[in-house]
Design a protein around this motif. Sequence first.
Motif, mmCIF file in Angstrom:
data_model
loop_
_atom_site.group_PDB
_atom_site.id
_atom_site.type_symbol
_atom_site.label_atom_id
_atom_site.label_comp_id
_atom_site.label_asym_id
_atom_site.label_seq_id
_atom_site.Cartn_x
_atom_site.Cartn_y
_atom_site.Cartn_z
ATOM 1 N N ALA A 1 -27.327 -6.353 23.857
ATOM 2 C CA ALA A 1 -26.564 -7.428 23.279
ATOM 3 C C ALA A 1 -26.405 -7.934 21.937
ATOM 4 O O ALA A 1 -25.520 -8.403 21.347
ATOM 5 N N PRO A 2 -27.850 -8.442 21.787
ATOM 6 C CA PRO A 2 -27.992 -8.895 20.164
ATOM 7 C C PRO A 2 -27.425 -7.740 19.171
ATOM 8 O O PRO A 2 -26.874 -8.219 18.038
ATOM 9 N N ALA A 3 -27.352 -6.468 19.470
ATOM 10 C CA ALA A 3 -26.903 -5.381 18.478
ATOM 11 C C ALA A 3 -25.375 -5.687 18.736
ATOM 12 O O ALA A 3 -24.882 -5.475 17.465
ATOM 13 N N PHE A 4 -24.671 -5.726 19.604
ATOM 14 C CA PHE A 4 -23.240 -5.884 19.772
ATOM 15 C C PHE A 4 -22.908 -7.053 18.974
ATOM 16 O O PHE A 4 -21.806 -7.072 18.258
ATOM 17 N N GLU A 5 -23.634 -8.122 19.103
ATOM 18 C CA GLU A 5 -23.230 -9.454 18.353
ATOM 19 C C GLU A 5 -23.374 -9.556 17.022
ATOM 20 O O GLU A 5 -22.496 -9.651 15.924
ATOM 21 N N ALA A 6 -24.538 -8.645 16.630
ATOM 22 C CA ALA A 6 -24.774 -8.637 15.120
ATOM 23 C C ALA A 6 -23.488 -7.607 14.487
ATOM 24 O O ALA A 6 -22.879 -7.764 13.340
ATOM 25 N N ALA A 7 -23.287 -6.533 15.372
ATOM 26 C CA ALA A 7 -21.870 -5.802 14.582
ATOM 27 C C ALA A 7 -20.774 -6.260 14.952
ATOM 28 O O ALA A 7 -19.793 -5.504 14.648
ATOM 29 N N GLY A 8 -20.342 -7.413 15.466
ATOM 30 C CA GLY A 8 -19.080 -8.118 15.764
ATOM 31 C C GLY A 8 -18.352 -7.098 16.988
ATOM 32 O O GLY A 8 -16.956 -7.178 16.929
ATOM 33 N N VAL A 9 -19.165 -6.461 17.998
ATOM 34 C CA VAL A 9 -18.550 -6.024 19.187
ATOM 35 C C VAL A 9 -18.494 -6.984 20.166
ATOM 36 O O VAL A 9 -19.311 -7.370 20.568
ATOM 37 N N GLN A 10 -17.316 -6.877 20.702
ATOM 38 C CA GLN A 10 -17.323 -7.695 21.985
ATOM 39 C C GLN A 10 -17.287 -6.584 23.421
ATOM 40 O O GLN A 10 -17.098 -5.638 23.072
ATOM 41 N N VAL A 11 -17.780 -7.214 24.493
ATOM 42 C CA VAL A 11 -17.982 -6.411 25.523
ATOM 43 C C VAL A 11 -17.317 -7.147 26.694
ATOM 44 O O VAL A 11 -17.375 -8.284 26.950
ATOM 45 N N LEU A 12 -16.808 -6.438 27.509
ATOM 46 C CA LEU A 12 -16.321 -6.582 28.885
ATOM 47 C C LEU A 12 -17.197 -5.724 29.903
ATOM 48 O O LEU A 12 -17.277 -4.541 30.030
ATOM 49 N N HIS A 13 -18.164 -6.572 30.509
ATOM 50 C CA HIS A 13 -19.230 -6.049 31.441
ATOM 51 C C HIS A 13 -18.745 -6.453 32.778
ATOM 52 O O HIS A 13 -18.968 -7.696 33.170
ATOM 53 N N ILE A 14 -18.532 -5.224 33.488
ATOM 54 C CA ILE A 14 -18.078 -5.253 35.183
ATOM 55 C C ILE A 14 -19.415 -4.934 35.758
ATOM 56 O O ILE A 14 -19.766 -3.613 35.947
ATOM 57 N N ALA A 15 -20.272 -5.797 36.196
ATOM 58 C CA ALA A 15 -21.574 -5.579 36.592
ATOM 59 C C ALA A 15 -21.591 -5.191 38.108
ATOM 60 O O ALA A 15 -22.523 -4.311 38.338
ATOM 61 N N GLY A 16 -20.550 -5.406 38.909
ATOM 62 C CA GLY A 16 -20.704 -4.965 40.274
ATOM 63 C C GLY A 16 -20.979 -6.255 41.174
ATOM 64 O O GLY A 16 -21.802 -7.007 40.735
ATOM 65 N N PRO A 17 -20.402 -6.101 42.388
ATOM 66 C CA PRO A 17 -20.598 -7.373 43.418
ATOM 67 C C PRO A 17 -21.835 -7.437 43.806
ATOM 68 O O PRO A 17 -22.579 -8.763 44.134
#
Length: 369
Positions: free
Chosen positions: A215-231
């Motif tokens: 997640a820190p790498a995504f934030e630094a790169a400006g990448v947004q995430v849709l995370h479907i984690a499972g019920p």
Amino acid sequence: MTASAGLSVVIAGGHSAGHIEPAMNVADAIRRLEPSVRITALGTERGLDTTLIPARGYPLELIPPVPLPRRPGKALLQTPGKLRAAVAAAAAVLDRVGADVVVGFGGYVAVPAYLAARRRGIPIVVHEANARTGVANRLAARLTTHVFTASDSVRIRHGVAIGIPLRPAITELDRTAARPAARSKLKLDADRPTLLVTGGSQGAQRINGAALGAAPAFEAAGVQVLHIAGPKNPVLAPERTAGHAPYRVLPYLETMADAYAAADFVLCRSGAMTCAELTAVGLPAAYVPLPLRGGEQRLNAEPIVAAGGGLLVSDAECTPEWVADNVVGVLLDPSRLSAMTAAARGAGTRHAGETMARAVLEVARGHHS
């Protein structure tokens, strides 16, 4: 009256979503082509049959399950008697509905259905979705020449590659046109590079952990995430300061077409249905095969990766560091992402459901006439 009026089709594809979903998609395709055809689903009390099949609007007839024990023992000795009872139960269903064809997708319900159809002289049509064929469909391929597969890499007698039957919501999806509405609906920013993370219907702890750790790498790169984690895998979204790329966590998403439209790239398992859906919509992915079932999921992903439509990483090597080093780079490279998107689309097919439905109707008419 059409040539299909009075036809009766029995669909045998139960237990797991991997069997049920393509089976129901073919049933839907038959219904779209010929609404007068009577369709009956054959299933067992095990697995997801009693949940997923009625929800799709088809009558469900239950027979005893006959799992094949993998080791010698009491259960193996009891198998012949259980199989005879299941075949008799399946034959009674075929008689009651006046079946003109049995359409099988493997699983516990398939072997009794195939043997009952053979006993009654009813033709059989088979679909094998997995790269490594199951026992039930290997048997069926000795009883019929009407055998369809997910790809040319599936080795089974009489097999003809058509892809995997999918829902129209997937096969008719125009990701570019649907993207703005999908991102708005899912509370994602309109113009950021977007990663979809999913471990399938139940989620995957390895994938969840790798994505959260990156997640820190995504934030630094400006990448947004849709995370479907499972019920069954509760996950907390990492904190984001205002103006930074969103990291959205959902336990489950029923409308996966929205997720596919919103995403530019996916981190996921490589089940047969997942691979079929992603290539049908032209969505590249980093595939993390489930390290079970003799490496079957790896075989599903390998042709897509060889074509340039994805990356492949083992379950053990799917770490936050690997995701940060490999996935972020793809999302930030528009030319590479575009090439992988085109390659993924070229590795898929959208018409398997209709192709198989037409074949089923032709076989059924031949028996009915």
